[in-house]
Design an enzyme around this catalytic site. Structure first.
Site, PDB file in Angstrom:
ATOM      1  N   GLU A 192       0.650  -1.344  -0.150  1.00  0.00           N
ATOM      2  CA  GLU A 192       0.043   0.023  -0.049  1.00  0.00           C
ATOM      3  C   GLU A 192       0.865   1.384  -0.041  1.00  0.00           C
ATOM      4  O   GLU A 192       0.740   2.360  -0.488  1.00  0.00           O
ATOM      5  CB  GLU A 192      -0.739  -0.088   1.280  1.00  0.00           C
ATOM      6  CG  GLU A 192      -2.104  -1.406   1.402  1.00  0.00           C
ATOM      7  CD  GLU A 192      -2.764  -1.398   0.050  1.00  0.00           C
ATOM      8  OE1 GLU A 192      -3.003  -0.584  -0.734  1.00  0.00           O
ATOM      9  OE2 GLU A 192      -3.116  -2.502  -0.166  1.00  0.00           O
ATOM     10  N   GLU A 211      -0.400  -0.453  -9.796  1.00  0.00           N
ATOM     11  CA  GLU A 211       0.077  -1.698  -9.438  1.00  0.00           C
ATOM     12  C   GLU A 211       1.360  -2.025  -9.425  1.00  0.00           C
ATOM     13  O   GLU A 211       2.193  -2.637  -8.768  1.00  0.00           O
ATOM     14  CB  GLU A 211      -0.919  -2.888 -10.129  1.00  0.00           C
ATOM     15  CG  GLU A 211      -0.939  -4.250  -9.381  1.00  0.00           C
ATOM     16  CD  GLU A 211      -1.740  -3.972  -7.829  1.00  0.00           C
ATOM     17  OE1 GLU A 211      -2.339  -3.149  -7.503  1.00  0.00           O
ATOM     18  OE2 GLU A 211      -1.434  -4.879  -7.020  1.00  0.00           O
TER      19      GLU A 211
END
Lengths: 502, 502
Positions: B267, B296
Site C-alpha cells: 500500500e 500496481e
C-alpha cells in the site's frame, strides 16, 4: 399555474435533504481535520470546504429557496409538521442571510479571520491596544447587522436570538440578577470555610486506564458506541454528523484524570442529545440541538449535576479505584467527593469551577449588553472587565491576557453566545428538578449505576425534538414553568453547603 | 458571440475543480466508512454519498460540460496543457456516460448490487448455479455497452481500455504468452526442488511491534507521514484524497507478521505514487494514478521486487529482529530470505505467491477474452476454469467456491480489470531494469536503507505525471521501449533460481 402543494412539499424536502448532505459531508471533514488529518492535505481540503459550504449557502439564499418560501408559506396548514418547521427554519436563515449586502458580509468574514490571528498575538502579549481596533470594527459590523435585521426592545436581543431564540435581555437580566445574589455571597462564605484536600487528585493515572474508565462511564450513561466513537484531540468536542454517528473527543492529562473523565462526560452529554434526536428529522435543518443553551444543559447536567453527585460516586468510586494506580487507596469517599467539588474564585473562565463559572458568564453578558446599547466603549473594556472581576469574584486580573483578552469569542464576532453557558446550567438544574418528580428514585439509580432511565427522561423531554421546539418551549413543557433561576440557586446552595460544611 | 478562450478555460477549470471537490469529499467518506465509522450512521451516510456522487455525475454529463467540450475542443492549441488534457479526460467520460441510456444504466447498477450479494452467498455455498443467471446478465449488459461504445479489432479491447488505456488484446496475448512460457516450467522445477524452511515465520509477533517496524520501513521508503496516515482495517487499501493526504491501512496477524509488513509496503507503494503527483494537477481529473496497472507496478515494485530482495534485508533483517520477540534469533539471513520467497501453486489468487500470481491472472484474462468474443458460455466457466488451473498450476479446485467463484470482480461487473495486476508486475520489472541504468548502485542503496533515490527516480519517471500520460507512454519514456515481458521473465527466473538453488 401553481403546483399541487404535495408535489412542492416533496421538492422542498428533496432540496433541503441535498443541503443537509453537504452539511453532513462538511461535518465529517471538520471532525477529520481535528482528529488527525495529515497537515499537508489541509490547504486543498479547505478548498473543498469552500465549495461545499458555498454550495449549501447558495442553496439557502437561492431563487428556488425564495420560491419555496413564498409558495409554501401561504399554505403551511397543508404541510406536514416537519416540512412546516423546516420551512420556518429556512425562512429565518434566508432572511438573515439576504439582508446583509454580500460585499459587506465578505468584508466581515475577512475581518473575522484577521481579528482571530491578531487576537491570538495580542492575548500572548497581553496587549489590548493591539486588538482594540479589530474589536471596534467587529462591534460596528454587528451593530450594522442589527440595523439590517431589526430588533425588539433591545438591540442586544437580536444577537441573543441567534444562539438562544426567544430568550431576551429582560429574561436574562432577571435570572442572572437572582443568580448573582446567590452565588456572590456563597463564594465569599466558601472562601472563609475549611478547604477540601485535593493533593491526591494529581497523581499519575495511566492514560489507557483513564480511557477505559471513561468508556465504562459513557456506556453507563447510555452513549451508544454503535452510533459514535471516542477519539483524542487537544480541544475536546462532540459532533453530530447524523443521529447514528455522533462522535466525541477528549484529551488526557496523566497527572489530572479529571480532565479526561469530566471532559468525556461533558461531551457525552452533548452526544446523548444528538444521538437521540427523532429519526424523522434526519435530512432536515431540524436535526440538531435546538440551541447552544439547551445543548449545554445536557452536557452540564451530566458533568456537574450527575457526575459530581455523591450518589454517582457511591457506585463509581470503586470502579475508578480499579483503574487508578492506588492514588485513592487511603482517601474516603467523602473526601474524594469534596475534592471534586472544590470551588474557588479564579480569573480564567475555562478553568473555573462549577460554582463560580456563572459569574464569569454574567460579567461577559453585562459587558456585551452595555456595548450594544452604547453604554460602554470598546476602549473602556479592560477597566470595566477588571472592576467587575473584583466586584463579583474578589480578584483582579494583573494584565489583559488573563482578563478581557482571554476568550476567542469576540475575535470571531460571536457576541450573544456567552449567556448560553449559564442559561444551560440553569436549564439543567430546572430539568433535574422536574426529573425528580418522575424519577423520585433518582439517587438510588445513581447509586446503582442505572443511568438509562435518566437518559430516557431527557430523550422524552428534550432530545427527541431536535430543533422542532424552541429552548423555552422545551423548558416549559418539560418543567411546567418558564426559566426560573431558583433551581440553580438552590442546587448550588445545597451542594456547596454540603461540600464546605457551611 | 463566443467567449474569449481564456475566460472559457477559466470557467472550465473552476467547473472541474468543483467536481473534484465532490470527489475529494467522497474519498474521505469512503476512507471513514472503512476505518471505523459507527455502523448506525452508515445508512444516512450512504444517502450523502448518493447526493455527492450524483452531483458529480450530473456535472460530468451536463449541458454545461457539453458546451465546454464543444467550444474548447476546437481550440485546444490555445489551452494550457493541464486544461487540454483535463478536457480530453472529461470528453472521454462524457461520451462513455452519455452513450448508455439512463434507464439501462440504472438497471445495471441495481443488478450489480444484487449480483454482489448473491455472489457472496454462492461462494459460501460453492454453488455456481445460484450465481450463473446474474453473471449471464452482467456479461450481457457489458456486451451491450460495448456495442454502444464501439470497439477496435476486439470487443474485449473496450473493456481493457477502461482500466489500462492503450493496452490491447494483441499486446496482452503476446506478453502473457511469453510469461506463461517462463513461469509454467519454472513452477514445475521449483515444486521438485528442496523447499525453504518457513516454520519460524509463524511465531507470535506483537501487533504494536509489527506496527512500529512497518512505520520504520514506510519512512525508509519515503512515505510522508505529514501527507498521510496509517490505520488498521480488515481489507487493506491506499487512498489518495489529495496529494497532501494519501492514507494507507493494513491489517495485523499476530502469528504472521508478513501480512502487515508486506501489506504495508504494498500500500505504501501505491501511496508514494499519489503523494508525488505534481501539485499542478490538483483540482483536475488528472490528479490520480494513470491506470490500475501503473498503480500496481508501484505497489508490486516495492512489495515484491524491492522488499523481497536480499539486499533490502541485509539492512532490515536486524531491524526486524529488534522488533520481533526472538523468532529469528537462530535463523540465518539466507534462510530468512528464502522463507519470504517461498513459491508454490495454490488455488486462491489473493493468497498466491509472487511467482504463481501471474498465472492466476492469465487464466482470468483468457476466460474474459473468450467470454466477450462469444467463444465460451457463462455456464461453461467452472469447467474451463478448473481445466486451466490443472494445466497451468497443476492443481484443480475441488469446488467452485475455491474456483471460479473466488473473486468479487465479476459480481461487480468489473470485466477487463484482472489483467492490470499482471501488467503491473511486468511494468515493475521493466521499470526496475531502466532504474538500474540511472542507479547502478541500487543494491548498495538497499543495503544502506537509502531508498529515497529510488522513490525520486519513480517520481521523475512515473509519479509526477498523474493521468497526463497514458500507461504505455509512461513505460516508453521511462524505459525507452514498449511493454516487454522478458524483464519480468528474467527477474522471476533469476530470483527463483537463487531462492531454490536451481
Amino acid at each position: 399555474m401553481s403546483k399541487e402543494v404535495n408535489v412542492l412539499e416533496k421538492e422542498f424536502l428533496d432540496y433541503i435533504k441535498k443541503m443537509q448532505a453537504y452539511e453532513e459531508a462538511l461535518a465529517l471533514i471538520y471532525w477529520d481535520l481535528r482528529t488527525g488529518a495529515p497537515k499537508n492535505g489541509v490547504e486543498q481540503r479547505s478548498k473543498v470546504i469552500g465549495v461545499l459550504s458555498s454550495e449549501a449557502f447558495q442553496m439557502s439564499t437561492s431563487e428556488e429557496m425564495a420560491k419555496f418560501i413564498n409558495e409554501l408559506s401561504e399554505r403551511t396548514e397543508e404541510l406536514s409538521e416537519v416540512a412546516k418547521l423546516s420551512l420556518e427554519e429556512c425562512k429565518k436563515n434566508y432572511e438573515k442571510n439576504k439582508k446583509i449586502p454580500a460585499k459587506e458580509y465578505e468584508e466581515y468574514v475577512i475581518l473575522q479571520a484577521n481579528a482571530e490571528s491578531v487576537w491570538e498575538e495580542a492575548r500572548a502579549k497581553a496587549d489590548f491596544n493591539m486588538f482594540q481596533p479589530y474589536l471596534e470594527k467587529l462591534v460596528a459590523f454587528n451593530k450594522k447587522f442589527i440595523s439590517y435585521w431589526g430588533y425588539k426592545e433591545n438591540k442586544y436581543n437580536t444577537l441573543l436570538d441567534m444562539y438562544e431564540p426567544g430568550v431576551t435581555v429582560d429574561i436574562i437580566d432577571k435570572v442572572f440578577g437572582e443568580l448573582k445574589d446567590v452565588i456572590v455571597p456563597l463564594v465569599k462564605k466558601i472562601s472563609e470555610a475549611e478547604q477540601p484536600q485535593t493533593d491526591f487528585l494529581f497523581q499519575p493515572f495511566p492514560v489507557e486506564q483513564q480511557k477505559a474508565f471513561s468508556h465504562e462511564i459513557l456506556k453507563q450513561m447510555g452513549y451508544d458506541f454503535n452510533s459514535g466513537r471516542l477519539d483524542t484531540t487537544v480541544h475536546p468536542f462532540a459532533i453530530g454528523i447524523n443521529p447514528g454517528d455522533v462522535r466525541i473527543t477528549t484529551r488526557y492529562d496523566e497527572n489530572d484524570w479529571r480532565t479526561s473523565v469530566f471532559g468525556t462526560i461533558h461531551e457525552g452529554g452533548h452526544a446523548l442529545y444528538e444521538q437521540n434526536i427523532s429519526k424523522d428529522l434526519v435530512g432536515t435543518p431540524l436535526c440538531t440541538g435546538t440551541s447552544m443553551g439547551i445543548h449545554e444543559s445536557q452536557s452540564l447536567f451530566y458533568e456537574n449535576i450527575l457526575a459530581r453527585d455523591l450518589a454517582f460516586w457511591e457506585k463509581n468510586y470503586d470502579v475508578l479505584k480499579k483503574y487508578a494506580s492506588g492514588q485513592f487507596d487511603h482517601v474516603s469517599l467523602e473526601d474524594f467527593y469534596r475534592s471534586i467539588n472544590e470551588a474557588k474564585p479564579s480569573l480564567i473562565r475555562i478553568e473555573a469551577d462549577d460554582l463560580t463559572y456563572a459569574l464569569h458568564i454574567i460579567i461577559r453578558y453585562e459587558i456585551e449588553k452595555a456595548l450594544f446599547n452604547d453604554e460602554v466603549e470598546v476602549s473602556e473594556l479592560p477597566e470595566v472587565w477588571n472592576r467587575k472581576y473584583e466586584e463579583y469574584l474578589g480578584i483582579r486580573p494583573e494584565n489583559d491576557g488573563e482578563g478581557v483578552l482571554q476568550d476567542v469569542h469576540w475575535a470571531g464576532g460571536s457576541f450573544g453566545y456567552f449567556p448560553s453557558y449559564a442559561l444551560g446550567y440553569m436549564y439543567a438544574a430546572q430539568l433535574k428538578n422536574a426529573m425528580l418528580k418522575d424519577l423520585p428514585n433518582y439517587e438510588e439509580l445513581l447509586r446503582n449505576g442505572e443511568l438509562l432511565p435518566i437518559k430516557e427522561w431527557l430523550t422524552t423531554h428534550v432530545h427527541q425534538y431536535g430543533k422542532t421546539k424552541k429552548p423555552l418551549e422545551i423548558l416549559e413543557s418539560a418543567t411546567g414553568e418558564g426559566l426560573n433561576a431558583k433551581y440553580l440557586g438552590n442546587y448550588l446552595t445545597e451542594k456547596f453547603s454540603k461540600v464546605y460544611n457551611l
